[in-house]
Design a protein around this motif. Structure first.
Motif, mmCIF file in Angstrom:
data_model
loop_
_atom_site.group_PDB
_atom_site.id
_atom_site.type_symbol
_atom_site.label_atom_id
_atom_site.label_comp_id
_atom_site.label_asym_id
_atom_site.label_seq_id
_atom_site.Cartn_x
_atom_site.Cartn_y
_atom_site.Cartn_z
ATOM 1 N N TYR A 78 94.634 13.255 5.696
ATOM 2 C CA TYR A 78 93.967 12.217 4.907
ATOM 3 C C TYR A 78 94.125 10.821 5.505
ATOM 4 C CZ TYR A 78 93.439 15.712 1.222
ATOM 5 O OH TYR A 78 93.086 16.825 0.492
ATOM 6 N N ASN A 79 94.447 10.717 6.790
ATOM 7 C CA ASN A 79 94.798 9.421 7.371
ATOM 8 C C ASN A 79 93.639 8.670 8.014
ATOM 9 O OD1 ASN A 79 94.324 10.833 9.714
ATOM 10 N ND2 ASN A 79 96.388 10.607 10.550
ATOM 11 N N SER A 80 92.404 9.047 7.696
ATOM 12 C CA SER A 80 91.268 8.341 8.302
ATOM 13 C C SER A 80 90.026 8.461 7.435
ATOM 14 C CB SER A 80 90.975 8.907 9.695
ATOM 15 O OG SER A 80 89.779 8.362 10.215
ATOM 16 N N TRP A 81 89.387 7.317 7.165
ATOM 17 C CA TRP A 81 88.125 7.344 6.428
ATOM 18 C C TRP A 81 87.008 7.921 7.277
ATOM 19 C CZ3 TRP A 81 87.586 6.977 1.410
ATOM 20 C CH2 TRP A 81 88.584 6.352 0.671
ATOM 21 N N ASP A 82 87.196 7.944 8.587
ATOM 22 C CA ASP A 82 86.192 8.567 9.462
ATOM 23 C C ASP A 82 86.050 10.054 9.149
ATOM 24 O OD1 ASP A 82 85.657 6.195 10.749
ATOM 25 O OD2 ASP A 82 87.011 6.590 12.429
ATOM 26 N N LYS A 83 87.162 10.689 8.779
ATOM 27 C CA LYS A 83 87.119 12.110 8.428
ATOM 28 C C LYS A 83 86.290 12.325 7.161
ATOM 29 C CE LYS A 83 91.689 13.004 10.430
ATOM 30 N NZ LYS A 83 93.089 13.423 10.167
ATOM 31 N N VAL A 84 86.406 11.411 6.223
ATOM 32 C CA VAL A 84 85.622 11.500 4.988
ATOM 33 C C VAL A 84 84.145 11.296 5.301
ATOM 34 C CG1 VAL A 84 85.273 10.559 2.676
ATOM 35 C CG2 VAL A 84 87.575 10.639 3.669
ATOM 36 N N THR A 85 83.862 10.303 6.117
ATOM 37 C CA THR A 85 82.479 10.032 6.504
ATOM 38 C C THR A 85 81.860 11.219 7.228
ATOM 39 O OG1 THR A 85 82.982 7.672 6.746
ATOM 40 C CG2 THR A 85 80.981 8.473 7.804
ATOM 41 N N ASP A 86 82.610 11.802 8.142
ATOM 42 C CA ASP A 86 82.111 12.977 8.870
ATOM 43 C C ASP A 86 81.823 14.133 7.924
ATOM 44 O OD1 ASP A 86 82.340 11.605 11.235
ATOM 45 O OD2 ASP A 86 84.258 12.499 11.804
ATOM 46 N N GLU A 87 82.674 14.295 6.919
ATOM 47 C CA GLU A 87 82.492 15.364 5.941
ATOM 48 C C GLU A 87 81.213 15.141 5.127
ATOM 49 O OE1 GLU A 87 84.173 18.853 3.801
ATOM 50 O OE2 GLU A 87 84.191 18.000 5.825
ATOM 51 N N LEU A 139 78.577 13.360 6.071
ATOM 52 C CA LEU A 139 77.444 13.519 6.974
ATOM 53 C C LEU A 139 77.119 14.990 7.231
ATOM 54 C CD1 LEU A 139 78.123 10.682 9.584
ATOM 55 C CD2 LEU A 139 76.308 10.759 7.851
ATOM 56 N N THR A 140 78.147 15.807 7.251
ATOM 57 C CA THR A 140 77.943 17.246 7.459
ATOM 58 C C THR A 140 77.038 17.816 6.374
ATOM 59 O OG1 THR A 140 80.074 17.543 8.553
ATOM 60 C CG2 THR A 140 79.066 19.504 7.600
ATOM 61 N N TYR A 141 77.322 17.445 5.121
ATOM 62 C CA TYR A 141 76.519 17.954 4.018
ATOM 63 C C TYR A 141 75.140 17.303 3.962
ATOM 64 C CZ TYR A 141 80.700 20.258 2.275
ATOM 65 O OH TYR A 141 81.799 21.064 2.142
ATOM 66 N N LEU A 142 75.071 16.003 4.287
ATOM 67 C CA LEU A 142 73.778 15.324 4.284
ATOM 68 C C LEU A 142 72.836 15.894 5.335
ATOM 69 C CD1 LEU A 142 74.794 11.585 3.771
ATOM 70 C CD2 LEU A 142 73.847 13.156 2.081
ATOM 71 N N ASN A 143 73.390 16.228 6.474
ATOM 72 C CA ASN A 143 72.560 16.788 7.549
ATOM 73 C C ASN A 143 72.046 18.180 7.219
ATOM 74 O OD1 ASN A 143 72.840 14.547 9.193
ATOM 75 N ND2 ASN A 143 74.709 15.295 10.171
ATOM 76 N N LYS A 144 72.792 18.888 6.362
ATOM 77 C CA LYS A 144 72.328 20.207 5.941
ATOM 78 C C LYS A 144 71.135 20.114 5.010
ATOM 79 C CE LYS A 144 76.758 22.624 6.376
ATOM 80 N NZ LYS A 144 77.828 23.359 5.648
ATOM 81 N N PRO A 160 88.376 16.211 3.711
ATOM 82 C CA PRO A 160 88.952 15.401 2.633
ATOM 83 C C PRO A 160 87.906 14.601 1.879
ATOM 84 C CG PRO A 160 89.220 14.257 4.706
ATOM 85 C CD PRO A 160 88.578 15.579 5.036
ATOM 86 N N GLY A 161 88.226 14.295 0.638
ATOM 87 C CA GLY A 161 87.326 13.495 -0.185
ATOM 88 C C GLY A 161 87.724 12.041 -0.265
ATOM 89 N N ASN A 162 88.928 11.717 0.181
ATOM 90 C CA ASN A 162 89.435 10.346 0.204
ATOM 91 C C ASN A 162 90.394 10.195 1.366
ATOM 92 O OD1 ASN A 162 88.411 8.473 -1.760
ATOM 93 N ND2 ASN A 162 89.246 9.803 -3.368
ATOM 94 N N ALA A 163 90.827 8.975 1.625
ATOM 95 C CA ALA A 163 91.727 8.731 2.754
ATOM 96 C C ALA A 163 92.528 7.456 2.501
ATOM 97 C CB ALA A 163 90.938 8.606 4.053
ATOM 98 N N PHE A 164 93.567 7.280 3.323
ATOM 99 C CA PHE A 164 94.338 6.037 3.274
ATOM 100 C C PHE A 164 94.299 5.381 4.654
ATOM 101 C CE2 PHE A 164 97.360 9.200 4.773
ATOM 102 C CZ PHE A 164 98.096 8.533 5.745
ATOM 103 N N ASN A 165 94.547 4.107 4.680
ATOM 104 C CA ASN A 165 94.623 3.371 5.936
ATOM 105 C C ASN A 165 95.931 3.743 6.644
ATOM 106 O OD1 ASN A 165 94.922 1.493 7.992
ATOM 107 N ND2 ASN A 165 94.147 -0.221 6.771
ATOM 108 N N PRO A 166 95.873 4.303 7.844
ATOM 109 C CA PRO A 166 97.103 4.724 8.523
ATOM 110 C C PRO A 166 98.091 3.594 8.771
ATOM 111 C CG PRO A 166 95.232 4.748 10.041
ATOM 112 C CD PRO A 166 94.669 4.568 8.665
ATOM 113 N N ASP A 167 97.634 2.357 8.654
ATOM 114 C CA ASP A 167 98.531 1.214 8.825
ATOM 115 C C ASP A 167 99.630 1.205 7.753
ATOM 116 O OD1 ASP A 167 99.171 -1.260 10.246
ATOM 117 O OD2 ASP A 167 98.587 -2.273 8.393
ATOM 118 N N LEU A 168 99.384 1.898 6.629
ATOM 119 C CA LEU A 168 100.383 1.955 5.564
ATOM 120 C C LEU A 168 101.671 2.625 6.023
ATOM 121 C CD1 LEU A 168 97.905 1.192 3.821
ATOM 122 C CD2 LEU A 168 98.771 2.772 2.076
ATOM 123 N N LEU A 169 101.569 3.513 6.992
ATOM 124 C CA LEU A 169 102.739 4.263 7.443
ATOM 125 C C LEU A 169 103.820 3.364 8.041
ATOM 126 C CD1 LEU A 169 100.879 7.280 9.093
ATOM 127 C CD2 LEU A 169 102.066 7.270 6.889
#
Length: 224
Positions: free
Chosen positions: A208-217, A219-224, A24-33
């Motif tokens: 899209y429920n976590s900004w950690d997923k965006v960060t990991d994504e 980092l994946t490209y930066l590490n390449k 994902p390119g963006n995320a929401f705070n899961p607390d919104l649910l």
């Protein structure tokens, strides 16, 4: 170069192996649910920066068409105008269209209050002319509120498969009003099962429920 949606690259017409779309390119705070509710009320919301590129001046025209067929509906708006000129122009339109009883500006409110209001709204009217992804749409869905928006390439590439998001041609005020009216007329059982509480939207929000997923994504490209 990293992009947040495939649609955001369409207008640029760039093709390169160095250009990647974050998923994902963006995320929401899961607390919104936790704000989600089936106790919906008979009002709509507009939630964005209050200036012309976000469609603020189309709002009175859209509401005028809605009110012709649904007299008791209201629209709640919150946020700050970028200047007094646009604020005055907006309220002059409301006055000229006799919409003072149907459009209420709440000004700046806390996030907690904003989420409560959006979660109880019947729909979000979102005639924005600029967006590459739209966190407003994402957070509205997380709060359990469907959206009617212009068919910009960025948001459309993200949300087009969801029944809770309806796209209309840009500047098509009449079609946007008709879609809002259609949602207002839906029976609660259809509204919730067809638009909000379904497997497709559940899977989408899980993605899209976590900004950690965006960060990991990233980092994946930066590490390449």
């Amino acid at each position: 170069m990293l992009a947040v949606s495939e649609g955001s690259l369409e207008g640029l017409k760039l093709k390169s192996e160095k250009i990647k779309v974050l998923k994902p390119g963006n995320a929401f705070n899961p607390d919104l649910l936790r704000f989600r509710t089936k106790n919906k009320e008979n009002y709509l919301v507009f939630w964005a920066r209050l200036y012309y590129l976000k469609g603020i001046f189309e709002i009175p025209y859209i509401m005028r068409e809605i009110v012709k067929r649904h007299r008791d509906v209201k629209l709640l708006i919150f946020g700050e105008f970028i200047n007094n000129i646009e604020k005055e122009k907006f309220f002059n339109l409301i006055k000229n269209f006799n919409l003072e009883k149907h459009i209420k500006w709440l000004g700046f409110i806390s996030d907690e209050e904003k989420y409560k209001i959006v979660s109880k709204a019947r729909a979000l009217i979102y005639p924005s002319h600029v967006d590459s992804f739209s966190l407003v749409i994402l957070e509205s869905l997380a709060l359990g509120t469907p959206v009617i928006a212009y068919d910009l390439p960025g948001p459309k590439s993200i949300y087009r498969d969801l029944k809770a998001v309806r796209f209309v041609r840009e500047f098509d005020i009449d079609r946007m009003a008709l879609n809002v009216l259609d949602i207002l007329k839906m029976k609660d059982e259809d509204y919730f099962s067809f638009l909000i509480y379904n497997e497709m939207l559940d899977k989408f929000l899980e993605r899209y429920n976590s900004w950690d997923k965006v960060t990991d994504e990233i980092l994946t490209y930066l590490n390449k």
